[in-house]
Design an enzyme around this catalytic site. Structure first.
Site, PDB file in Angstrom:
ATOM      1  CE  LYS A 186      -1.787   1.593   3.981  1.00 57.39           C
ATOM      2  NZ  LYS A 186      -1.499   3.016   4.284  1.00 57.39           N
ATOM      3  CG  ASN A 187       2.240   2.647   3.500  1.00 55.62           C
ATOM      4  OD1 ASN A 187       1.082   2.941   3.193  1.00 55.62           O
ATOM      5  ND2 ASN A 187       2.612   2.362   4.732  1.00 55.62           N
ATOM      6  CB  CYS A 208      -5.390   9.979  10.906  1.00 58.82           C
ATOM      7  SG  CYS A 208      -3.883   9.260  11.508  1.00 58.82           S
ATOM      8  NE  ARG A 260       0.250  10.374  10.112  1.00 55.15           N
ATOM      9  CZ  ARG A 260      -0.237   9.356   9.395  1.00 55.15           C
ATOM     10  NH1 ARG A 260      -1.411   8.849   9.728  1.00 55.15           N
ATOM     11  NH2 ARG A 260       0.415   8.870   8.352  1.00 55.15           N
ATOM     12  CG  ASP A 289       2.944   1.339   9.436  1.00 55.19           C
ATOM     13  OD1 ASP A 289       3.219   1.550   8.245  1.00 55.19           O
ATOM     14  OD2 ASP A 289       2.634   2.248  10.230  1.00 55.19           O
ATOM     15  NE  ARG A 300      -7.338   4.311   5.027  1.00 61.06           N
ATOM     16  CZ  ARG A 300      -6.735   5.335   5.615  1.00 61.06           C
ATOM     17  NH1 ARG A 300      -7.118   5.727   6.815  1.00 61.06           N
ATOM     18  NH2 ARG A 300      -5.755   5.957   5.010  1.00 61.06           N
TER      19      ARG A 300
HETATM   20  C1  EPZ Z   1       4.031   6.887   6.202  1.00 62.49           C
HETATM   21  O1  EPZ Z   1       3.258   7.908   6.797  1.00 62.49           O
HETATM   22  C2  EPZ Z   1       3.116   5.681   6.090  1.00 62.49           C
HETATM   23  N1  EPZ Z   1       1.965   6.007   5.241  1.00 62.49           N
HETATM   24  C3  EPZ Z   1       2.630   5.276   7.485  1.00 62.49           C
HETATM   25  O2  EPZ Z   1       1.847   4.083   7.332  1.00 62.49           O
HETATM   26  C4  EPZ Z   1       3.855   4.935   8.335  1.00 62.49           C
HETATM   27  O3  EPZ Z   1       3.435   4.616   9.636  1.00 62.49           O
HETATM   28  C5  EPZ Z   1       4.806   6.149   8.366  1.00 62.49           C
HETATM   29  O4  EPZ Z   1       5.159   6.532   7.017  1.00 62.49           O
HETATM   30  C6  EPZ Z   1       6.082   5.860   9.136  1.00 62.49           C
HETATM   31  O5  EPZ Z   1       6.730   4.783   8.570  1.00 62.49           O
HETATM   32  C7  EPZ Z   1       2.114   6.010   3.892  1.00 62.49           C
HETATM   33  O6  EPZ Z   1       3.196   5.793   3.374  1.00 62.49           O
HETATM   34  C8  EPZ Z   1       0.878   6.299   3.082  1.00 62.49           C
HETATM   35  P1  EPZ Z   1       6.076  10.235   8.403  1.00 62.49           P
HETATM   36  P2  EPZ Z   1       3.837   9.420   6.852  1.00 62.49           P
HETATM   37  O7  EPZ Z   1       5.968  11.496   7.657  1.00 62.49           O
HETATM   38  O8  EPZ Z   1       4.577   9.722   5.613  1.00 62.49           O
HETATM   39  C9  EPZ Z   1       6.147  13.378  11.951  1.00 62.49           C
HETATM   40  C10 EPZ Z   1      -0.023   2.695   7.635  1.00 62.49           C
HETATM   41  O9  EPZ Z   1      -0.558   2.150   8.624  1.00 62.49           O
HETATM   42  N2  EPZ Z   1       6.076  14.400  10.903  1.00 62.49           N
HETATM   43  O10 EPZ Z   1       7.327   9.431   8.314  1.00 62.49           O
HETATM   44  O11 EPZ Z   1       2.741  10.337   7.257  1.00 62.49           O
HETATM   45  C11 EPZ Z   1       4.801  12.700  12.136  1.00 62.49           C
HETATM   46  O12 EPZ Z   1       3.994  13.438  13.019  1.00 62.49           O
HETATM   47  C12 EPZ Z   1       0.454   4.135   7.711  1.00 62.49           C
HETATM   48  O13 EPZ Z   1       0.180   2.114   6.535  1.00 62.49           O
HETATM   49  C13 EPZ Z   1       6.214  15.728  11.246  1.00 62.49           C
HETATM   50  O14 EPZ Z   1       6.391  16.066  12.414  1.00 62.49           O
HETATM   51  O15 EPZ Z   1       4.868   9.277   8.062  1.00 62.49           O
HETATM   52  C14 EPZ Z   1       5.173  11.366  12.717  1.00 62.49           C
HETATM   53  O16 EPZ Z   1       5.370  11.524  14.111  1.00 62.49           O
HETATM   54  C15 EPZ Z   1       0.234   4.741   9.084  1.00 62.49           C
HETATM   55  N3  EPZ Z   1       6.129  16.674  10.278  1.00 62.49           N
HETATM   56  C16 EPZ Z   1       6.525  11.067  12.088  1.00 62.49           C
HETATM   57  O17 EPZ Z   1       7.008  12.303  11.559  1.00 62.49           O
HETATM   58  C17 EPZ Z   1       5.938  16.337   8.963  1.00 62.49           C
HETATM   59  O18 EPZ Z   1       5.902  17.247   8.105  1.00 62.49           O
HETATM   60  C18 EPZ Z   1       6.460  10.027  10.974  1.00 62.49           C
HETATM   61  O19 EPZ Z   1       5.725  10.576   9.947  1.00 62.49           O
HETATM   62  C19 EPZ Z   1       5.793  14.978   8.633  1.00 62.49           C
HETATM   63  C20 EPZ Z   1       5.872  14.015   9.614  1.00 62.49           C
END
Ligand code: EPZ
Length: 418
Positions: free
Chosen positions: A22-23, A116, A121, A305, A397
């Site tokens: 998915k990701n 979410c 996020r 995850d 999803r």
């Molecule tokens: C991706 O989300 C995945 N989703 C998530 O999978 C996964 O848990 C996550 O990466 C971490 O591996 C998809 O790829 C669609 P991040 P993403 O930006 O990109 C903080 C699932 O269950 N952050 O690495 O949103 C944020 O708050 C989903 O399949 C900021 O602070 O993850 C979090 O604490 C859930 N500012 C951390 O970084 C930003 O601008 C990780 O977020 C962006 C992120």
């Protein structure tokens, strides 16, 4: 409201072919629009999130066809740079369209994704990086209004190795003027998959999978054909199911190199895992041992995850396991539901202490997010008696045909439509 009904106690025995990730497929589908041509993407899983991404692509003016696991995208006539807030709220990960739309139009208007159930996020790292690339961004009435005369390459350091921010920068940089270098980039396998697809489209990306990624901007990209990587979180979920039900599973198409952290924990907890020529085989030795501590970290650390599926396993392990969730601030919503099934779990801030119990019992439970829902299915498979799980639209999803896959491995599971 649909529910999954599971009668526990059956061993999970058989073989499953792992779905496409998915990701990985979501950013790859977004990237396809940069070609303004025809792309063919194989191994696309049938998921709600893929359906929603297809709606976004259609709204932008792309023509889409799907046959089996292949999606055909023709973005020749793409004509819109907006994603409305309703669609963004329905799937916040559409934010990765931002970089792609900017590469196509030099402007974008997207609804703010919002939070979410697992966390706020924020997208501050995305916005900060795009501003460094010359994008003027304002937030008005719940929308991000973005425009730039032309995207310029920049040296971008990420304060946190955000997956989405790394992807958005790559998508904005492939046609920017000059070179972009990302330091402290996310290293997830899905980043490598996106880079491989973009390079097949004619991009010049080096270093994906490491924490320093360089992208040399090129004049234009062209259509390409690509096969999406297997889903490493779904793979680990099914491996855990076999362990929790004292079963035996052949997981075809699994890529062990994508899940070293999880496989190491599974082995430590009693799983007997061996590579086969087309995937992985697992059978535990009857006992499930607790794990001292699991801390979720950016890749290649233990994946956030997989935290809740592993917690279901720890709930019936001999001994006490400690989890520390370092990535998201609210990713323990499955705990109350597992406790309702007899688990002994105490949450204190980012930590959860799981004291293994001999048995879980069927109950009426509800999930509020994707991976927590998977954990409840695993617990129900091992529990004595019947479990009804509400909120399965979240599970749909990310898990393709989960009741079909589990039923074919002997699990008593069916979907009830209310
Ligand atoms: C991706 O989300 C995945 N989703 C998530 O999978 C996964 O848990 C996550 O990466 C971490 O591996 C998809 O790829 C669609 P991040 P993403 O930006 O990109 C903080 C699932 O269950 N952050 O690495 O949103 C944020 O708050 C989903 O399949 C900021 O602070 O993850 C979090 O604490 C859930 N500012 C951390 O970084 C930003 O601008 C990780 O977020 C962006 C992120």
């Amino acid at each position: 409201m649909n529910k999954l009904v599971i009668d526990g106690g059956m061993p999970m025995r058989g073989e499953i072919t792992v779905q496409g990730a998915k990701n990985a497929v979501l950013p790859i589908l977004a990237a396809a629009i940069i070609s303004r041509g025809e792309c063919v993407i194989h191994n696309c899983p049938r998921l709600r999130d893929v359906e929603k991404t297809s709606i976004v692509l259609t709204r932008l003016g792309c023509k889409l066809n799907r046959s089996e696991g292949t999606i055909y995208i023709d973005s020749t006539d793409i004509n819109d740079c907006r994603i409305d807030e309703k669609l963004m709220r329905e799937m916040r990960s559409s934010i990765i369209f931002l970089g792609a739309i900017l590469s196509v139009f030099g402007k974008a208007e997207v609804g703010l994704p919002g939070g979410c159930p697992i966390g706020l996020r924020p997208i501050d790292l995305h916005i900060k990086a795009l501003r460094q690339m010359g994008v003027r961004i304002s937030e008005e009435h719940g929308y991000l209004n973005c425009e730039c005369s032309h995207l310029v390459g920049a040296d971008i350091h990420l304060d946190f190795p955000s997956v989405g921010a790394t992807e958005n920068i790559m998508l904005a940089a492939v046609k920017a003027d000059g070179e972009t270098v990302i330091t402290n980039a996310a290293r997830e396998p899905e980043i490598i998959d996106l880079a491989n697809f973009l390079n097949k489209m004619g991009a010049q990306i080096r270093g994906a999978g490491s924490s320093i990624i360089s992208i040399k901007g090129t004049e234009r990209l062209h259509g390409a054909e690509y096969t999406v990587m297997p889903d490493r979180i779904v793979a680990q979920t099914y491996l855990i199911g076999a362990m929790m039900t004292d079963g035996e599973l052949l997981l075809k198409g699994a890529e062990p190199s994508h899940m070293q952290a999880g496989l190491s924990v599974l082995t430590e907890m009693g799983g007997r895992i061996r590579r086969t020529q087309d995937g992985l085989h697992i059978k535990n030795n009857g006992k499930i041992r607790s794990i001292n501590i699991i801390k979720t970290m950016p890749y290649p650390g233990f994946p956030t995850d997989a935290q809740s599926p592993f917690m279901a396993l720890a709930a019936i392990a001999g001994g006490t396991s400690v989890f520390v969730e370092n990535i998201f601030e609210n990713r323990y919503r499955h705990v109350d539901e597992l406790v309702r099934m007899g688990a002994d779990i105490k949450v204190e801030g980012r930590s959860a202490v799981v004291r293994g119990v001999k048995k879980l019992y069927g109950a009426n439970v509800e999930t509020y997010e994707l991976r927590g829902g998977a954990a409840l299915i695993l617990a129900a498979m091992a529990a004595e008696g019947r479990t009804q799980i509400a909120g399965i639209e979240f599970i749909d999803r990310g898990y393709e045909d989960i009741e079909g896959n589990l039923s074919r491995c002997g699990i008593k599971i069916h979907r009830v439509r209310f």
